[in-house]
Design an enzyme around this catalytic site. Structure first.
Site, mmCIF file in Angstrom:
data_model
loop_
_atom_site.group_PDB
_atom_site.id
_atom_site.type_symbol
_atom_site.label_atom_id
_atom_site.label_comp_id
_atom_site.label_asym_id
_atom_site.label_seq_id
_atom_site.Cartn_x
_atom_site.Cartn_y
_atom_site.Cartn_z
ATOM 1 N N LYS A 132 1.826 -3.869 10.063
ATOM 2 C CA LYS A 132 0.411 -4.216 10.083
ATOM 3 C C LYS A 132 0.209 -5.573 10.782
ATOM 4 O O LYS A 132 1.186 -6.309 11.029
ATOM 5 C CB LYS A 132 -0.105 -4.224 8.642
ATOM 6 C CG LYS A 132 -0.020 -2.824 7.979
ATOM 7 C CD LYS A 132 -0.493 -2.855 6.527
ATOM 8 C CE LYS A 132 -0.421 -1.484 5.885
ATOM 9 N NZ LYS A 132 -0.893 -1.504 4.461
ATOM 10 N N TYR A 172 -6.976 6.217 7.454
ATOM 11 C CA TYR A 172 -7.205 5.917 6.030
ATOM 12 C C TYR A 172 -8.372 6.705 5.442
ATOM 13 O O TYR A 172 -9.002 6.262 4.483
ATOM 14 C CB TYR A 172 -7.435 4.410 5.855
ATOM 15 C CG TYR A 172 -6.161 3.583 5.870
ATOM 16 C CD1 TYR A 172 -5.112 3.843 4.983
ATOM 17 C CD2 TYR A 172 -6.004 2.514 6.756
ATOM 18 C CE1 TYR A 172 -3.939 3.084 4.984
ATOM 19 C CE2 TYR A 172 -4.834 1.740 6.760
ATOM 20 C CZ TYR A 172 -3.817 2.033 5.875
ATOM 21 O OH TYR A 172 -2.663 1.270 5.874
ATOM 22 N N PHE A 182 -12.330 -1.329 -1.449
ATOM 23 C CA PHE A 182 -11.610 -2.167 -0.493
ATOM 24 C C PHE A 182 -11.547 -1.561 0.914
ATOM 25 O O PHE A 182 -11.014 -2.193 1.832
ATOM 26 C CB PHE A 182 -10.179 -2.458 -0.995
ATOM 27 C CG PHE A 182 -9.341 -1.235 -1.253
ATOM 28 C CD1 PHE A 182 -8.692 -0.562 -0.219
ATOM 29 C CD2 PHE A 182 -9.181 -0.751 -2.543
ATOM 30 C CE1 PHE A 182 -7.912 0.567 -0.451
ATOM 31 C CE2 PHE A 182 -8.398 0.378 -2.795
ATOM 32 C CZ PHE A 182 -7.763 1.039 -1.742
ATOM 33 N N ARG A 198 9.699 4.931 1.976
ATOM 34 C CA ARG A 198 8.810 4.387 0.940
ATOM 35 C C ARG A 198 9.592 3.477 -0.009
ATOM 36 O O ARG A 198 9.082 2.468 -0.474
ATOM 37 C CB ARG A 198 8.138 5.519 0.152
ATOM 38 C CG ARG A 198 7.231 6.414 0.985
ATOM 39 C CD ARG A 198 5.824 5.898 1.120
ATOM 40 N NE ARG A 198 5.105 5.871 -0.142
ATOM 41 C CZ ARG A 198 3.826 5.511 -0.243
ATOM 42 N NH1 ARG A 198 3.133 5.141 0.840
ATOM 43 N NH2 ARG A 198 3.229 5.504 -1.414
ATOM 44 N N THR A 206 3.040 -0.771 -3.444
ATOM 45 C CA THR A 206 1.842 -1.176 -2.697
ATOM 46 C C THR A 206 1.490 -2.644 -2.933
ATOM 47 O O THR A 206 1.164 -3.375 -1.996
ATOM 48 C CB THR A 206 0.648 -0.271 -3.097
ATOM 49 O OG1 THR A 206 1.015 1.094 -2.871
ATOM 50 C CG2 THR A 206 -0.599 -0.617 -2.302
ATOM 51 N N ASN A 225 0.069 -6.475 2.916
ATOM 52 C CA ASN A 225 1.385 -5.951 2.503
ATOM 53 C C ASN A 225 2.281 -5.501 3.656
ATOM 54 O O ASN A 225 3.209 -4.717 3.474
ATOM 55 C CB ASN A 225 1.237 -4.902 1.396
ATOM 56 C CG ASN A 225 0.488 -3.662 1.817
ATOM 57 O OD1 ASN A 225 0.166 -3.498 2.996
ATOM 58 N ND2 ASN A 225 0.220 -2.784 0.869
ATOM 59 N N HIS A 236 3.100 -0.083 6.642
ATOM 60 C CA HIS A 236 2.644 1.227 6.155
ATOM 61 C C HIS A 236 3.768 2.247 6.291
ATOM 62 O O HIS A 236 4.531 2.193 7.254
ATOM 63 C CB HIS A 236 1.448 1.713 6.993
ATOM 64 C CG HIS A 236 1.163 3.177 6.805
ATOM 65 N ND1 HIS A 236 0.412 3.660 5.757
ATOM 66 C CD2 HIS A 236 1.592 4.270 7.497
ATOM 67 C CE1 HIS A 236 0.374 4.992 5.830
ATOM 68 N NE2 HIS A 236 1.075 5.384 6.874
ATOM 69 N N GLU A 245 0.229 11.781 10.774
ATOM 70 C CA GLU A 245 0.041 10.410 11.250
ATOM 71 C C GLU A 245 0.756 10.182 12.583
ATOM 72 O O GLU A 245 0.227 9.481 13.458
ATOM 73 C CB GLU A 245 0.523 9.440 10.171
ATOM 74 C CG GLU A 245 -0.400 9.477 8.945
ATOM 75 C CD GLU A 245 0.128 8.726 7.732
ATOM 76 O OE1 GLU A 245 1.214 8.100 7.818
ATOM 77 O OE2 GLU A 245 -0.539 8.758 6.683
HETATM 78 P P1 DAT Z 1 0.468 2.435 0.333
HETATM 79 O O1 DAT Z 1 0.206 1.593 1.566
HETATM 80 O O2 DAT Z 1 1.530 1.809 -0.547
HETATM 81 O O3 DAT Z 1 0.740 3.885 0.660
HETATM 82 P P2 DAT Z 1 -2.190 3.304 -0.471
HETATM 83 O O4 DAT Z 1 -2.010 4.444 0.460
HETATM 84 O O5 DAT Z 1 -2.617 3.604 -1.873
HETATM 85 O O6 DAT Z 1 -0.866 2.391 -0.547
HETATM 86 O O7 DAT Z 1 -3.258 2.280 0.139
HETATM 87 C C1 DAT Z 1 -3.269 2.037 1.525
HETATM 88 C C2 DAT Z 1 -3.495 0.554 1.732
HETATM 89 O O8 DAT Z 1 -4.775 0.182 1.219
HETATM 90 C C3 DAT Z 1 -2.509 -0.362 1.011
HETATM 91 O O9 DAT Z 1 -1.310 -0.535 1.723
HETATM 92 C C4 DAT Z 1 -3.306 -1.628 0.920
HETATM 93 C C5 DAT Z 1 -4.707 -1.125 0.683
HETATM 94 N N1 DAT Z 1 -4.997 -1.066 -0.757
HETATM 95 C C6 DAT Z 1 -4.613 -0.120 -1.636
HETATM 96 N N2 DAT Z 1 -5.032 -0.379 -2.874
HETATM 97 C C7 DAT Z 1 -5.715 -1.540 -2.782
HETATM 98 C C8 DAT Z 1 -6.423 -2.364 -3.716
HETATM 99 N N3 DAT Z 1 -6.492 -2.042 -4.994
HETATM 100 N N4 DAT Z 1 -6.990 -3.500 -3.248
HETATM 101 C C9 DAT Z 1 -6.931 -3.834 -1.936
HETATM 102 N N5 DAT Z 1 -6.298 -3.094 -1.005
HETATM 103 C C10 DAT Z 1 -5.703 -1.980 -1.422
HETATM 104 MG MG MG Z 2 -0.518 5.309 1.527
#
Ligand code: DAT
Ligand code: MG
Length: 151
Positions: free
Chosen positions: A11, A51, A59, A87, A93, A114, A117, A128
């Protein structure tokens, strides 16, 4: 277990913080096969499609702003069990909950920054990679180390 493919993306924070080599290195050293790699400024529409499952989250607007805020590094990796394994290498996350030794556990402190991805299923891996890469940007090749990696 079968051969899978996963979409991994460094990212904008990972790029800005100079972590590109460090992050690519973790997947490379593990022994997965790199099929595609590019530095890319993501358009808003592509971030929204990537997304789309999160579009109702509070968010979501910030997430789209973050992903489009600077260049990302797009990668396609192949291997047996690569989706779940990547993963694990990435970690939870929320980087404060990610185990030491994982990318997020070692290199990040906040969910909204973070650094990386990874696809969450083989189906999303295909989806993707097709979304972020043209077919001509992906290479089919056999690395010299192949016989030393798997019997
Ligand atoms: P991951 O990236 O671990 O697969 P995800 O698919 O649930 O997690 O979410 C995608 C991204 O969205 C994640 O990397 C960061 C953001 N995100 C997820 N949950 C969040 C939250 N509670 N507050 C802020 N950003 C969040
Ligand atoms: Mg995800």
């Amino acid at each position: 277990e079968g051969v899978e493919e996963t979409y991994i993306m460094i990212k904008p924070d990972g790029v800005q913080r100079g972590l590109v080599g460090e992050i690519i290195s973790r997947f490379e050293k593990k022994g997965f096969l790199l099929k595609g790699l590019k530095l890319f400024q993501c358009p808003k529409e592509l971030a929204e499609e990537h997304y789309k499952d999160l579009k109702d989250k509070s968010f979501y607007p910030k997430l789209i702003g973050y992903i489009t805020s600077g260049p990302v590094v797009c990668m396609a990796w192949e291997g047996v069990g690569v989706v779940a394994s990547a993963r694990k290498l990435i970690g939870a996350t929320n980087p404060l909950q990610a185990e030491p030794g994982t990318i997020r556990g070692d290199l990040a402190v906040q969910t909204g920054r973070n650094v990386v991805h990874g696809s969450d299923s083989p189906e999303n891996g295909h989806r993707e990679i097709a979304l972020w890469f043209k077919e001509s940007e992906l290479c089919q090749w056999v690395p010299a180390q192949a016989p030393w990696l798997m019997e």
